[in-house]
Design a protein around this motif. Sequence first.
Motif, mmCIF file in Angstrom:
data_model
loop_
_atom_site.group_PDB
_atom_site.id
_atom_site.type_symbol
_atom_site.label_atom_id
_atom_site.label_comp_id
_atom_site.label_asym_id
_atom_site.label_seq_id
_atom_site.Cartn_x
_atom_site.Cartn_y
_atom_site.Cartn_z
ATOM 1 N N GLN A 41 -7.156 11.969 0.341
ATOM 2 C CA GLN A 41 -8.412 11.328 0.694
ATOM 3 C C GLN A 41 -9.317 12.270 1.465
ATOM 4 O O GLN A 41 -10.197 11.849 2.188
ATOM 5 C CB GLN A 41 -8.133 10.084 1.556
ATOM 6 C CG GLN A 41 -7.496 8.980 0.755
ATOM 7 C CD GLN A 41 -6.337 8.374 1.467
ATOM 8 O OE1 GLN A 41 -6.206 8.484 2.674
ATOM 9 N NE2 GLN A 41 -5.449 7.727 0.729
ATOM 10 N N ARG B 33 -8.948 -0.874 -0.058
ATOM 11 C CA ARG B 33 -10.227 -0.553 -0.674
ATOM 12 C C ARG B 33 -10.051 0.271 -1.925
ATOM 13 O O ARG B 33 -9.108 1.029 -2.062
ATOM 14 C CB ARG B 33 -11.084 0.240 0.325
ATOM 15 C CG ARG B 33 -11.524 -0.542 1.529
ATOM 16 C CD ARG B 33 -12.367 -1.701 1.141
ATOM 17 N NE ARG B 33 -13.191 -2.195 2.242
ATOM 18 C CZ ARG B 33 -14.005 -3.216 2.152
ATOM 19 N NH1 ARG B 33 -14.113 -3.854 0.999
ATOM 20 N NH2 ARG B 33 -14.714 -3.606 3.190
ATOM 21 N N LEU B 34 -11.043 0.162 -2.796
ATOM 22 C CA LEU B 34 -11.039 0.967 -4.017
ATOM 23 C C LEU B 34 -11.170 2.425 -3.666
ATOM 24 O O LEU B 34 -11.864 2.796 -2.736
ATOM 25 C CB LEU B 34 -12.229 0.583 -4.896
ATOM 26 C CG LEU B 34 -12.106 -0.699 -5.714
ATOM 27 C CD1 LEU B 34 -13.440 -1.001 -6.351
ATOM 28 C CD2 LEU B 34 -11.031 -0.545 -6.779
ATOM 29 N N GLY B 35 -10.498 3.216 -4.436
ATOM 30 C CA GLY B 35 -10.683 4.654 -4.284
ATOM 31 C C GLY B 35 -9.751 5.271 -3.282
ATOM 32 O O GLY B 35 -9.874 6.438 -2.959
ATOM 33 N N TYR B 36 -8.806 4.496 -2.816
ATOM 34 C CA TYR B 36 -7.884 5.092 -1.864
ATOM 35 C C TYR B 36 -6.451 5.031 -2.341
ATOM 36 O O TYR B 36 -5.525 5.111 -1.568
ATOM 37 C CB TYR B 36 -8.015 4.417 -0.500
ATOM 38 C CG TYR B 36 -9.200 4.989 0.233
ATOM 39 C CD1 TYR B 36 -10.350 4.244 0.406
ATOM 40 C CD2 TYR B 36 -9.192 6.300 0.696
ATOM 41 C CE1 TYR B 36 -11.445 4.771 1.040
ATOM 42 C CE2 TYR B 36 -10.290 6.836 1.325
ATOM 43 C CZ TYR B 36 -11.408 6.065 1.498
ATOM 44 O OH TYR B 36 -12.494 6.587 2.130
ATOM 45 N N GLY B 37 -6.311 4.875 -3.624
ATOM 46 C CA GLY B 37 -4.954 4.920 -4.169
ATOM 47 C C GLY B 37 -4.176 3.673 -3.845
ATOM 48 O O GLY B 37 -4.711 2.661 -3.394
ATOM 49 N N TYR B 38 -2.956 3.748 -4.089
ATOM 50 C CA TYR B 38 -2.113 2.564 -3.854
ATOM 51 C C TYR B 38 -0.911 2.984 -3.022
ATOM 52 O O TYR B 38 -0.788 4.139 -2.624
ATOM 53 C CB TYR B 38 -1.656 1.966 -5.180
ATOM 54 C CG TYR B 38 -1.149 3.019 -6.127
ATOM 55 C CD1 TYR B 38 -2.004 3.596 -7.071
ATOM 56 C CD2 TYR B 38 0.161 3.485 -6.077
ATOM 57 C CE1 TYR B 38 -1.553 4.560 -7.922
ATOM 58 C CE2 TYR B 38 0.608 4.453 -6.930
ATOM 59 C CZ TYR B 38 -0.251 4.978 -7.867
ATOM 60 O OH TYR B 38 0.200 5.946 -8.718
ATOM 61 N N PHE C 115 -17.162 5.325 -3.978
ATOM 62 C CA PHE C 115 -16.935 3.990 -3.409
ATOM 63 C C PHE C 115 -17.069 4.001 -1.895
ATOM 64 O O PHE C 115 -17.648 3.093 -1.303
ATOM 65 C CB PHE C 115 -15.546 3.487 -3.799
ATOM 66 C CG PHE C 115 -15.405 3.257 -5.260
ATOM 67 C CD1 PHE C 115 -14.526 4.035 -6.030
ATOM 68 C CD2 PHE C 115 -16.149 2.288 -5.909
ATOM 69 C CE1 PHE C 115 -14.399 3.829 -7.379
ATOM 70 C CE2 PHE C 115 -16.017 2.082 -7.270
ATOM 71 C CZ PHE C 115 -15.132 2.845 -8.015
ATOM 72 N N GLN D 105 -8.533 -3.121 5.334
ATOM 73 C CA GLN D 105 -8.565 -3.776 4.019
ATOM 74 C C GLN D 105 -8.226 -2.747 2.970
ATOM 75 O O GLN D 105 -8.588 -1.575 3.098
ATOM 76 C CB GLN D 105 -9.970 -4.320 3.739
ATOM 77 C CG GLN D 105 -10.403 -5.378 4.716
ATOM 78 C CD GLN D 105 -11.836 -5.788 4.480
ATOM 79 O OE1 GLN D 105 -12.149 -6.296 3.410
ATOM 80 N NE2 GLN D 105 -12.694 -5.533 5.439
ATOM 81 N N LYS E 269 -2.800 8.999 -2.226
ATOM 82 C CA LYS E 269 -3.693 9.982 -2.859
ATOM 83 C C LYS E 269 -4.421 10.771 -1.782
ATOM 84 O O LYS E 269 -4.626 10.290 -0.673
ATOM 85 C CB LYS E 269 -4.730 9.275 -3.722
ATOM 86 C CG LYS E 269 -4.203 8.867 -5.068
ATOM 87 C CD LYS E 269 -5.333 8.469 -5.984
ATOM 88 C CE LYS E 269 -4.759 7.960 -7.292
ATOM 89 N NZ LYS E 269 -5.731 7.151 -7.998
ATOM 90 N N ARG F 85 -19.676 1.855 0.166
ATOM 91 C CA ARG F 85 -19.247 0.981 1.254
ATOM 92 C C ARG F 85 -19.943 1.349 2.554
ATOM 93 O O ARG F 85 -20.325 0.484 3.331
ATOM 94 C CB ARG F 85 -17.733 1.084 1.440
ATOM 95 C CG ARG F 85 -16.932 0.242 0.478
ATOM 96 C CD ARG F 85 -15.526 0.081 0.981
ATOM 97 N NE ARG F 85 -14.792 1.342 0.990
ATOM 98 C CZ ARG F 85 -14.125 1.834 -0.054
ATOM 99 N NH1 ARG F 85 -14.119 1.180 -1.191
ATOM 100 N NH2 ARG F 85 -13.481 2.970 0.034
ATOM 101 N N ASN G 72 -15.401 9.756 -1.737
ATOM 102 C CA ASN G 72 -15.775 9.405 -3.094
ATOM 103 C C ASN G 72 -16.927 8.413 -3.084
ATOM 104 O O ASN G 72 -17.388 7.969 -2.034
ATOM 105 C CB ASN G 72 -14.575 8.846 -3.846
ATOM 106 C CG ASN G 72 -13.966 7.697 -3.092
ATOM 107 O OD1 ASN G 72 -14.670 6.863 -2.529
ATOM 108 N ND2 ASN G 72 -12.653 7.656 -3.039
#
Lengths: 502, 285
Positions: free
Chosen positions: A6, B260-265, A12, B258, A4, A16, A10
Amino acid sequence: MSYKSQSSTNIFAHVRAVWRYRWSAIVLTSLLCVFGWLFVHNMKNSYQAEAQVYIDSKSVLGPILKGVGSDIRQANEVKMLALTLLSRTNIEIIAEKSNLLKKDKGELYKELFLSRLANQIKLVQDTKGSKSANIFSISYFHENPKQAYTVVRTTLAQLESKILNHGGIHKGAAQSFLMRQVNEYEQRLKYAEKKIKEFKFKHSDIITDKGNVIYHNKLEQARNDLEENALALSEVKKHHELLLKQLSAESKLIGSHNNKNPLLTRIRIQNEKLDELKLLFTNEHPDIISLRQSIADLEHQLKSQPNNKAIKSSNNPIYQDLKTTLNKVEAKISGLALRAVEYRKKIKHFLGLLSLMPEIETEFLNLTRGYNVVKDRYDQLLQGLESARVAEEISTSSNTIKFDIITPPLIPLLPSSPNRPRLNVFVILIALTLGIAFAFVLSYMRPIFENYYSLKQHTGIPIVGSVSLQKDNAWYIRHYLELAFFLLCSMGLMTVLIYLNY
Amino acid sequence: MTKNKQTHQANQVNQAIQQIRNVENHLVKRNLDKIILDVERLKTRGIYLGDDIPSPLLSEMRIIKQSIISNAFLTEPPLENGNFIVITSSLANEGKTYLSMNLAISLAMELGYTTLLMDTDVLKPQLSELIGVQERKGLIDLLSGQISDISKVILKSNIANLAILPCGTPNDLATELLSSERMKMLVKKLISWIPKLIIIADSAPLLLTSESRIMSRHAGQILLVVEAEKTPQSAVMEALDLLKKRREIVGLILNKHQHRLGYGYGYGYGYGYGYGYSYGYGKKK
């Protein structure tokens, strides 16, 4: 495989980022908390002394607000009350009595202090009850509880003396003012009356006592009188003529008829006369009536008379009668003639006045109008004075209360401000916010690489490999220990807060 | 197939590979001291010697390994000192030692190659300590001239085709030694010592010392380790700046990342590099 975009950060990532710098944040927060709580702790206590009073604001403010619209009055009542009761002179007395003034600091300081004091002594309307309730509360804050109490108590004493002793502020002034006005208008009234009287007197012929202008009536009347007079005169003249004729006829007759019974002859002549008069007049005419009467008298005389001697004819009664009647008539004529002259004079006089009539009329109108105006005002003033007198009587009588202390002030035991627990909470909230903000700023100032994409984009260098973090048991232990420690520190802050507040 | 049969077959394959390894194990022939690597202890540090390597790590190593090998041997024209690979980072504790050990072990599994793991971080010889050879003579001794025979210092291990060169005796002049001509000559010597040798050198952080910068000049490939979510971007850029305008190949390894959430897959493996992907230097063979 796809990844996606980036390029836009965002929520999160931000969370963080802030979490990454949590230790910096908590350190800052703790520091700020310490300083903040110390500051709150060292804030000076402020004590409030309060008293509840009853003030009949209507009677106190009454004379001042006369003429002011009632809606304006109601909105600003408290303000005006405060201004009136906490006037410069009153404040000065209060300050002096409660030892608030520091001497030797100059006039400017004194002025500023007094004006500040006027603002600090709060006069608030108690709106818990109905809005028209006259219950107010007077309060004052000070770091010394006794001082706060003294100020409020002194204020109450001052207000009490002012309101009760003087029977209201400015009330006497209102009354004396009214009195002066009444006197002035009385003079004016008298003067106006006088002027009217004079005028009436001057033109008494055309102005009645009641003030009606009767010029026209009078003229008419005079004319009528003249007419009547002329009529009467012509009548009497005619009568005169007739009499003269009779008289001459009679004198002729006297020569031949002097032995007969004079009474009989007289009766006969009277009857003849009567017949002639009857031709001219009705029975109501006074001459006819008197003639009939004299005939009746003569007849009566005749009957009562035994045998009459022959009456000397030197004074023939008929002739005498006629003569006296003639005299009477002549007198009447002259009388009427005189009256005619008089009537003519009157008419002339009135006609002479004709041109002046408008002026006279307007002048009279003005005078009366002026008089009425003055009278009205005078009446008003009298009324006003009367009501003011009545009001004063009511207020000075012991039945009406204008000022009463409902709750006296007490020396406050506990400070009213500052509200330390609430302030402490504010301190920690602000410190927290600042801490988080600090962490956020740090994360922006010191960015890191979170993933392959950001590394690649930022450096432009090819990435040979991406090795993931090995989370073995040791890692988890370390991770959770650190987390626990952090939470412990946060709890520690909270505990300190709670301890401070309770 | 039954499970037993599967295991049996796997074992057979392993044995076959081992045999080939043994055949091509040049180290066996050399008269070198041997050290036994403590598997358990190393495992606690995240370094896997055997088959119990976690599969993510296995795949990740494989990807890096392919790139290294490709640049070392498979480029045309050949990269100078391409088989001398320095693993460094901007700051300390980014995972150089961890990566160099795991990488070296992974490379040692490669058929046809011998791997030499070298500890060049003279100020903090973490690698030597990890293995347990910090007391031994090593690189510094070779450089100082005290020992001239490399076979006296290099150790073989219980992993086939993996040799280790410890850091050596601490010396005040260690940094100077590293940046001297001797290092250059030593590198040449090492390269020609065994055919198809891959030298993995675990070095000091670039921004904290100067000798790693200088020493890395001798390398053909430099791998800069970047710790995810920790190393500041500015540090990485600064380190890269130091490595600019060189003839060596520079590549990045993102370590400790790691999901992390929000970075897609789909993020982690197989971006299209590896398997002979070479960057900025010639074409593949």
